[in-house]
Enzyme design. Structure first.
Site, PDB file in Angstrom:
ATOM      1  N   HIS A   1      -5.735  -3.253   5.377  1.00  0.00           N
ATOM      2  CA  HIS A   1      -5.106  -3.654   4.114  1.00  0.00           C
ATOM      3  C   HIS A   1      -6.148  -4.040   3.054  1.00  0.00           C
ATOM      4  O   HIS A   1      -5.903  -4.908   2.239  1.00  0.00           O
ATOM      5  CB  HIS A   1      -4.137  -4.810   4.392  1.00  0.00           C
ATOM      6  CG  HIS A   1      -3.351  -5.275   3.213  1.00  0.00           C
ATOM      7  ND1 HIS A   1      -2.556  -4.446   2.460  1.00  0.00           N
ATOM      8  CD2 HIS A   1      -3.245  -6.486   2.630  1.00  0.00           C
ATOM      9  CE1 HIS A   1      -1.994  -5.143   1.480  1.00  0.00           C
ATOM     10  NE2 HIS A   1      -2.411  -6.388   1.556  1.00  0.00           N
TER      11      HIS A   1
ATOM     12  N   ASP B   1       0.839  -1.205   0.000  1.00  0.00           N
ATOM     13  CA  ASP B   1       0.000   0.000   0.000  1.00  0.00           C
ATOM     14  C   ASP B   1       0.876   1.259   0.000  1.00  0.00           C
ATOM     15  O   ASP B   1       0.550   2.262  -0.635  1.00  0.00           O
ATOM     16  CB  ASP B   1      -0.938   0.006   1.217  1.00  0.00           C
ATOM     17  CG  ASP B   1      -1.818  -1.235   1.245  1.00  0.00           C
ATOM     18  OD1 ASP B   1      -2.378  -1.580   0.204  1.00  0.00           O
ATOM     19  OD2 ASP B   1      -1.918  -1.877   2.313  1.00  0.00           O
TER      20      ASP B   1
END
Ligand code: APR
Length: 315
Positions: free
Chosen positions: A179, A152
């Site tokens: 996530h 990310d």
């Protein structure tokens, strides 16, 4: 360096193979232990011809798992199934949850002091699953259990750097929260170099970071999800863990148990040292968009955490 064994569980998979390849190049590893339920021998033989120092060993099937784990300093887990057409999110959850649970039962037995880095999705739930298994086994150390969210961060760095016209290597965007989808909370207001964009651009960038996994799933057209970028992120993250273990503290974003928010697990910036997470860095100040997104992610993240905890306690 001497005596650093790293185990990769799920090493023959789409993420596992490139991850193993990248780790084979690490001077910080003395033994690279490859484990999968199938295919590990071929991957191991192939990688073993590379003239770098980590010694490659391969293990296949549950009966070889103890040996694969024994003596490991770090265990990285990309084992699981990616989502295939026709599979519901619940199907995926139940399969991967069971895989992570069983692998963690073995970790608690054969390398209870190892750092554990989890990639298997849904990370928002699989990390709480691992925690619950370790608690039951009496081996839980929250400072050594890390959900890998570095992809990310890489995505945020890449997309934001493109938008403001700086080289991606110079960009550093903290990404916190969870996530998956809206639980991913990029903090553009805390990026370096400074990101001076309109609220509309910030919103569009945030949404692209949150949906980046789907971008890859769509482009791969039914053949899987991110593997190469995930492996790169995980290898960098593993490298940071090993440097920290060797006495060189380093800050990374990771999904960990913490008390920074009212959620029991939350990705944040953590300082890694010899004993795992040595400091949970404050979340810092949010701008208006970030504050709204923070409120908006809580329900889903809390639900995913509970789902993981419940999975272990009802099985
Ligand atoms: N123990 C060890 N390995 C296992 C087990 C198990 N119990 N079950 C499955 N595996 C292995 C498979 O044999 C395969 O080699 O895990 C590997 C997974 O590889 P892929 O199917 O190619 O999936 P990949 O794209 O690598 O994704 C794996 O990571 O990002 C997440 O959502 C993704 O949860 C998925 C996981």
């Amino acid at each position: 360096s001497s005596n650093v064994k790293v185990a990769v569980l799920g090493a023959a998979g789409g993420i596992g193979q490139p991850l193993a390849l990248l780790l084979k190049g690490s001077p910080l590893i003395s033994e690279l232990s490859l484990y999968d339920i199938v295919g590990t021998e071929g991957v191991g033989a192939d990688l073993s011809h590379i003239d770098s120092s980590p010694k490659v060993s391969s293990y296949t099937g549950a009966e070889e798992l103890p040996e694969a784990l024994y003596g490991s300093s770090l265990v990285v887990i990309p084992a699981g199934v990616p989502r295939k057409p026709g599979m519901t999110r619940d199907d995926l959850f139940n399969i991967n949850a069971g895989i992570v649970r069983d692998l963690c039962v073995a970790i608690a037995k054969y390398c209870p002091d190892a750092w554990v880095a989890i990639i298997s999705n849904p990370v928002n739930s699989t990390v709480p699953i691992a925690a619950e298994v370790f608690k039951k086994a009496g081996t839980y150390n929250p400072r050594k259990l890390l959900g890998v969210t570095k992809l990310d961060v890489l995505r945020a760095n890449t997309f934001v750097a493109q938008a403001i016209g700086v080289p991606p290597e110079r960009m550093s965007v903290p990404v916190i929260g969870g996530h998956a989808g809206v639980t991913i909370l990029p903090l553009l207001s805390q990026a370096t170099p400074r990101v001076d964009v309109s609220p509309e651009t910030a919103k569009a960038l945030t949404e692209r970071i949150q949906d980046a996994g789907t971008e890859v799933v769509k482009a791969k057209a039914g053949k899987g999800s991110a593997t190469l970028s995930m492996a790169y992120a995980a290898a960098k993250f593993a490298e940071s863990c090993l440097r920290a273990l060797a006495g060189e503290p380093i800050v990374e974003c990771a999904y960990v148990e913490s008390h920074l928010t009212d959620l029991p697990f939350f990705a944040s910036r953590v300082r890694l040292g010899r004993n795992g997470v040595e400091e949970y860095l404050p979340l810092g100040r949010f701008n208006e968009l970030e504050a709204a997104n923070f409120e908006a992610l809580k329900g889903e993240l809390r639900g995913s955490i509970k789902k993981g905890v419940d999975f272990v306690n009802k099985t």
